[in-house]
Scaffold this motif. Structure first.
Motif, PDB file in Angstrom:
ATOM      1  N   ILE A   1       0.842  -1.200   0.000  1.00  0.00           N
ATOM      2  CA  ILE A   1       0.000   0.000   0.000  1.00  0.00           C
ATOM      3  C   ILE A   1       0.873   1.244   0.000  1.00  0.00           C
ATOM      4  N   ALA A   2       0.674   2.114  -0.983  1.00  0.00           N
ATOM      5  CA  ALA A   2       1.431   3.359  -1.089  1.00  0.00           C
ATOM      6  C   ALA A   2       0.813   4.419  -0.187  1.00  0.00           C
ATOM      7  N   VAL A   3       1.647   5.041   0.649  1.00  0.00           N
ATOM      8  CA  VAL A   3       1.185   6.049   1.604  1.00  0.00           C
ATOM      9  C   VAL A   3       2.189   7.198   1.662  1.00  0.00           C
ATOM     10  N   PHE A   4       1.728   8.330   2.205  1.00  0.00           N
ATOM     11  CA  PHE A   4       2.637   9.437   2.468  1.00  0.00           C
ATOM     12  C   PHE A   4       3.398   9.178   3.777  1.00  0.00           C
ATOM     13  N   GLY A   5       4.570   9.787   3.894  1.00  0.00           N
ATOM     14  CA  GLY A   5       5.349   9.657   5.114  1.00  0.00           C
ATOM     15  C   GLY A   5       5.563  10.972   5.827  1.00  0.00           C
ATOM     16  N   ASP A   6       5.025  12.058   5.257  1.00  0.00           N
ATOM     17  CA  ASP A   6       5.271  13.380   5.843  1.00  0.00           C
ATOM     18  C   ASP A   6       4.044  14.283   5.759  1.00  0.00           C
TER      19      ASP A   6
ATOM     20  N   GLY B   1      -0.941  10.743   6.814  1.00  0.00           N
ATOM     21  CA  GLY B   1       0.042   9.682   6.736  1.00  0.00           C
ATOM     22  C   GLY B   1       1.426  10.225   7.046  1.00  0.00           C
ATOM     23  N   TRP B   2       2.002   9.815   8.170  1.00  0.00           N
ATOM     24  CA  TRP B   2       3.335  10.281   8.513  1.00  0.00           C
ATOM     25  C   TRP B   2       3.975   9.306   9.502  1.00  0.00           C
ATOM     26  N   VAL B   3       5.256   9.510   9.762  1.00  0.00           N
ATOM     27  CA  VAL B   3       5.996   8.677  10.701  1.00  0.00           C
ATOM     28  C   VAL B   3       6.145   9.462  11.999  1.00  0.00           C
ATOM     29  N   ASN B   4       5.618   8.914  13.106  1.00  0.00           N
ATOM     30  CA  ASN B   4       5.659   9.653  14.371  1.00  0.00           C
ATOM     31  C   ASN B   4       7.030   9.542  15.045  1.00  0.00           C
ATOM     32  N   LYS B   5       7.165  10.134  16.205  1.00  0.00           N
ATOM     33  CA  LYS B   5       8.464  10.180  16.898  1.00  0.00           C
ATOM     34  C   LYS B   5       8.958   8.803  17.318  1.00  0.00           C
ATOM     35  N   ASP B   6       8.037   7.836  17.379  1.00  0.00           N
ATOM     36  CA  ASP B   6       8.415   6.463  17.724  1.00  0.00           C
ATOM     37  C   ASP B   6       8.743   5.623  16.501  1.00  0.00           C
TER      38      ASP B   6
END
Length: 285
Positions: A53-58, A63-68
């Motif tokens: 599944i294609a998602v955003f990371g920012d 859709g993003w990557v959290n501090k963990d």
């Protein structure tokens, strides 16, 4: 020449001609396309054991990557539910706005859930399932010097993200703004903060979230043009996954899944002026 040799030559020529015609016929193209699509069919995904599944990371809160280091957001919440209902694991492929179509066409992803707005142009290159969100183009600028109408952008620099509906809108409508284009969401918002342009145009739904965390800015223009819709996308011709996804969206609507998704993943990031009904779509059959 002997009759037997002549007969053999004719048979060889007929076979060669048949192969030539088949290779360049629409039937061959269709068969080739179907063969490529098979690796992203529902049966192939289940056999493989995971869906790409294609998602955003920012792009918080979608859709993003959290501090963990965990992928989170509205689209990720939906993506994990889709994988669960398929009975497979979710494998995420990070994309930018301008490479979502290529990611599908190169078979790097089976499904795109990266805040993908449905447009007539995109319908020519991918197949969209039923939408699950609505959105419009908005414009954000400094509160101390707000842009509240398009005419104020004439002769000014305007930041857009490549491959977005905002880029398309300002390219098609001759507003007199000079477009400053970036590949990622992070780049474009940093450029605005660094004063490289007068304003930034993008989907209003996450501009609302951005200004809540950046109170020196405001969404001075809340809607340009008609409302658009956000939907999952599959590779053109992948009927198997398209049909399954349409049924899944209908089922999730019946469970009020998207309202739950909104309350958990979006509501905490929006101001009081935004309501669930401004974002989610319900009662789809």
């Amino acid at each position: 020449m002997k009759k037997q040799s002549l007969k053999k030559l004719i048979q060889t020529l007929v076979l060669a001609l048949g192969a030539f015609l088949l290779a360049f016929s629409p039937l061959a193209s269709t068969l080739t396309a179907h063969a490529a699509d098979n690796q992203s069919s529902v049966s192939a995904i289940k056999k493989r054991g995971y869906i790409k599944i294609a998602v955003f990371g920012d792009l918080p809160p979608y859709g993003w990557v959290n501090k963990d280091g965990k992928r989170v957001g509205y689209d990720l919440y939906l993506a994990r539910r889709i994988a669960k209902d398929l009975g497979v694991k979710a494998k995420f492929v990070q994309v930018n706005a301008n490479n979502r179509v290529d990611t599908l066409n190169s078979n790097k992803a089976d499904l795109v859930l990266a805040n993908f707005t449905v447009t007539p142009e995109r319908k020519q290159t991918v197949d969209f399932a039923k939408p699950y969100m609505k959105v419009s183009v908005g414009v954000v600028s400094k509160k101390s010097d707000p842009i509240t109408k398009v005419s104020q952008l004439k002769g000014q620099k305007l930041i857009v993200n490549k491959g977005t509906t905002a880029e398309q809108y300002f390219t098609q409508h001759k507003t007199g703004a000079s477009l400053l284009k970036f590949d990622s969401k992070t780049q474009q918002f940093n450029a605005l903060k660094n004063g490289r342009a007068k304003a930034l145009a993008d989907d209003n739904s996450y501009l609302y979230a951005w200004v809540k965390n950046n109170p020196k800015y405001t969404v001075g223009i809340k809607q340009l043009g008609k409302s658009s819709y956000i939907a999952p996308a599959v590779k053109k011709g992948n009927k198997s996954l398209l049909n399954w996804t349409n049924k899944e969206i209908t089922k999730l609507n019946g469970e009020n899944f998207f309202e739950k998704d909104y309350n958990q993943e979006l509501k905490p990031y929006f101001g009081s002026e935004v309501k669930a009904s401004d974002i989610i779509l319900t009662n789809q059959k």
